[in-house]
Design an enzyme around this catalytic site. Structure first.
Site, PDB file in Angstrom:
ATOM      1  N   PRO A 112       0.832  -1.214   0.000  1.00 56.73           N
ATOM      2  CA  PRO A 112       0.000   0.000   0.000  1.00 56.73           C
ATOM      3  C   PRO A 112       0.866   1.263   0.000  1.00 56.73           C
ATOM      4  O   PRO A 112       1.909   1.305   0.660  1.00 56.73           O
ATOM      5  CB  PRO A 112      -0.794  -0.102   1.296  1.00 56.73           C
ATOM      6  CG  PRO A 112      -0.690  -1.511   1.752  1.00 56.73           C
ATOM      7  CD  PRO A 112       0.556  -2.082   1.158  1.00 56.73           C
ATOM      8  N   SER A 120       7.520   3.442  -1.457  1.00 55.84           N
ATOM      9  CA  SER A 120       8.321   4.276  -2.359  1.00 55.84           C
ATOM     10  C   SER A 120       9.762   3.777  -2.422  1.00 55.84           C
ATOM     11  O   SER A 120      10.356   3.696  -3.504  1.00 55.84           O
ATOM     12  CB  SER A 120       8.286   5.749  -1.930  1.00 55.84           C
ATOM     13  OG  SER A 120       8.730   5.872  -0.599  1.00 55.84           O
ATOM     14  N   ALA A 122      10.772   0.739  -2.051  1.00 61.64           N
ATOM     15  CA  ALA A 122      10.804  -0.503  -2.834  1.00 61.64           C
ATOM     16  C   ALA A 122      10.754  -0.194  -4.332  1.00 61.64           C
ATOM     17  O   ALA A 122      11.474  -0.815  -5.129  1.00 61.64           O
ATOM     18  CB  ALA A 122       9.648  -1.412  -2.424  1.00 61.64           C
ATOM     19  N   ASP A 164      14.510   2.891   5.162  1.00 63.41           N
ATOM     20  CA  ASP A 164      13.652   2.205   4.180  1.00 63.41           C
ATOM     21  C   ASP A 164      14.451   1.658   3.007  1.00 63.41           C
ATOM     22  O   ASP A 164      14.258   0.523   2.584  1.00 63.41           O
ATOM     23  CB  ASP A 164      12.644   3.195   3.577  1.00 63.41           C
ATOM     24  CG  ASP A 164      11.503   3.499   4.509  1.00 63.41           C
ATOM     25  OD1 ASP A 164      11.700   3.391   5.726  1.00 63.41           O
ATOM     26  OD2 ASP A 164      10.423   3.837   4.001  1.00 63.41           O
TER      27      ASP A 164
HETATM   28  O1  PMV Z   1       6.225   6.046   6.569  1.00 65.15           O
HETATM   29  P1  PMV Z   1       7.566   5.653   6.072  1.00 65.15           P
HETATM   30  O2  PMV Z   1       7.665   4.175   5.793  1.00 65.15           O
HETATM   31  O3  PMV Z   1       8.040   6.498   4.933  1.00 65.15           O
HETATM   32  O4  PMV Z   1       8.590   5.873   7.265  1.00 65.15           O
HETATM   33  C1  PMV Z   1       8.934   7.155   7.742  1.00 65.15           C
HETATM   34  C2  PMV Z   1       9.885   6.968   8.867  1.00 65.15           C
HETATM   35  C3  PMV Z   1      10.429   8.247   9.485  1.00 65.15           C
HETATM   36  O5  PMV Z   1      11.338   7.830  10.492  1.00 65.15           O
HETATM   37  C4  PMV Z   1       9.323   9.045  10.135  1.00 65.15           C
HETATM   38  C5  PMV Z   1      11.151   9.111   8.472  1.00 65.15           C
HETATM   39  C6  PMV Z   1      12.403   8.465   7.914  1.00 65.15           C
HETATM   40  O6  PMV Z   1      12.734   8.751   6.750  1.00 65.15           O
HETATM   41  O7  PMV Z   1      13.063   7.685   8.623  1.00 65.15           O
END
Ligand code: PMV
Length: 329
Positions: A112, A120, A122, A164
């Site tokens: 999702p 994003s 991935a 990520d």
């Molecule tokens: O929501 P996501 O999966 O993009 O995760 C953001 C995680 C944060 O720690 C809030 C920001 C980051 O880039 O680490």
């Protein structure tokens, strides 16, 4: 034609605090984005994406790239999605020293969008891998992670950690602290259950909110540091194979994220449903504000409880994916 895929992730511990130099532990899950790339004769890039929860869009754009897809979703989400693809192609062109390479790009994803599962990252990781391979260059996953991080950093205007992109490129459980990124070996079996409220949070806004709180209140800064302590304890629990303790620390992590204002009613409802179903632990994953929670439960109870929780649109089990980016047959 080349197809590469890369996994999404859940944060076991440490989102938000990782932005301020604390460690975080994301884990890749067996939900993937697949990007297929075919070189064109001209320098244009055409992108097709049918299941990005963007209700399907197709767009072709060239060097000037004014075209934007005509779809009924919030413009910032579409612009971000296009920015990620654009950035991945640009990095692949640079890496392969083929600045004028054009591509037909097709994206399929069962992650999702904008829901805290690293969709994003991935797409960017798989896109860079597919496009460089299509140009005859093979990068190792750590290089891809680095290039993908640069793309996220640009699109998210500096509000991105390496968590990520590194996790998606390498697979498995990883530890990220600033520029120090490592894989965590021999993690115990983690019985993930994910609940998704069908929505998404605005990462930029949520990160900015935490930053403001942290500047305004010493105890908010302490809360961010406390998350760092939870992550360190969590790493030790992982090393000991103590999944019960990992769960307790996830509960603690959620409480601290809640205190920082990044949870939401839907996320809290899902977390409480998981707790009442005797999950080992449950927390929001990612930026928060909406999107997903992750729980640990070896039984079916949390999955069932989430399926009956108002506000939970989808619930599923997710296995840890030890494969990072890979080329598909
Ligand atoms: O929501 P996501 O999966 O993009 O995760 C953001 C995680 C944060 O720690 C809030 C920001 C980051 O880039 O680490």
């Amino acid at each position: 034609m080349t197809t590469s895929s890369a996994p999404g992730k859940v944060y076991l511990f440490g989102e938000h605090a990782v932005v301020y130099g604390e460690p975080a532990v994301p884990c890749a899950i067996e939900r993937r984005a697949r990007v297929t790339v075919e070189a064109r004769d001209d320098d244009r890039v055409s992108v097709r994406a049918d299941d990005l929860t963007l209700d399907g869009f197709t767009v072709a754009w060239g060097g000037e790239a004014d075209d934007r897809p005509d779809v009924d979703v919030p413009t910032p989400l579409v612009e971000a999605a296009m920015g990620y693809v654009d950035g991945a192609i640009e990095r692949a062109r640079e890496a392969a020293e083929a600045p004028a390479a054009g591509f037909d790009v097709t994206i399929e994803s069962d992650i999702p969008l904008g829901a805290g599962l690293g969709s994003s990252a991935a797409v960017v990781v798989a896109g860079i891998d597919a496009a460089t391979r299509e140009l005859g260059v093979e990068l190792d996953p750590a290089e891809i992670a680095d290039l993908a991080y640069q793309v996220e950093y640009e699109v998210q205007e500096g509000q991105a950690s390496r968590a990520d992109t590194f996790c998606s490129a390498m697979g498995g459980a990883v530890r990220v602290q600033g520029d120090d990124c490592r894989q965590i070996r021999d993690v115990p079996n983690l019985p993930f259950v994910v609940g998704y409220d069908g929505g998404s949070g605005d990462t930029g806004q949520l990160v900015a909110g935490v930053r403001t709180l942290k500047e305004e209140y010493g105890f908010a800064a302490d809360t961010v540091e406390a998350i760092g302590d939870v992550v360190r304890s969590g790493e030790a629990a992982l090393e000991d194979g103590d999944v019960e303790e990992v769960g307790r620390l996830m509960d603690f992590n959620h409480g601290l994220l809640s205190a920082l204002g990044v949870s939401a009613r839907s996320l809290d409802s899902m977390v409480w449903a998981a707790r009442e179903a005797d999950a080992l632990g449950a927390k929001l994953t990612g930026a928060g504000g909406g999107g997903c929670v992750v729980a640990l439960d070896r039984t079916e109870q949390t999955l069932t409880a989430l399926e009956y929780t108002p506000g939970c649109e989808e619930a599923f089990r997710a296995e840890l994916d030890t494969d990072g980016v890979r080329v598909e047959a």
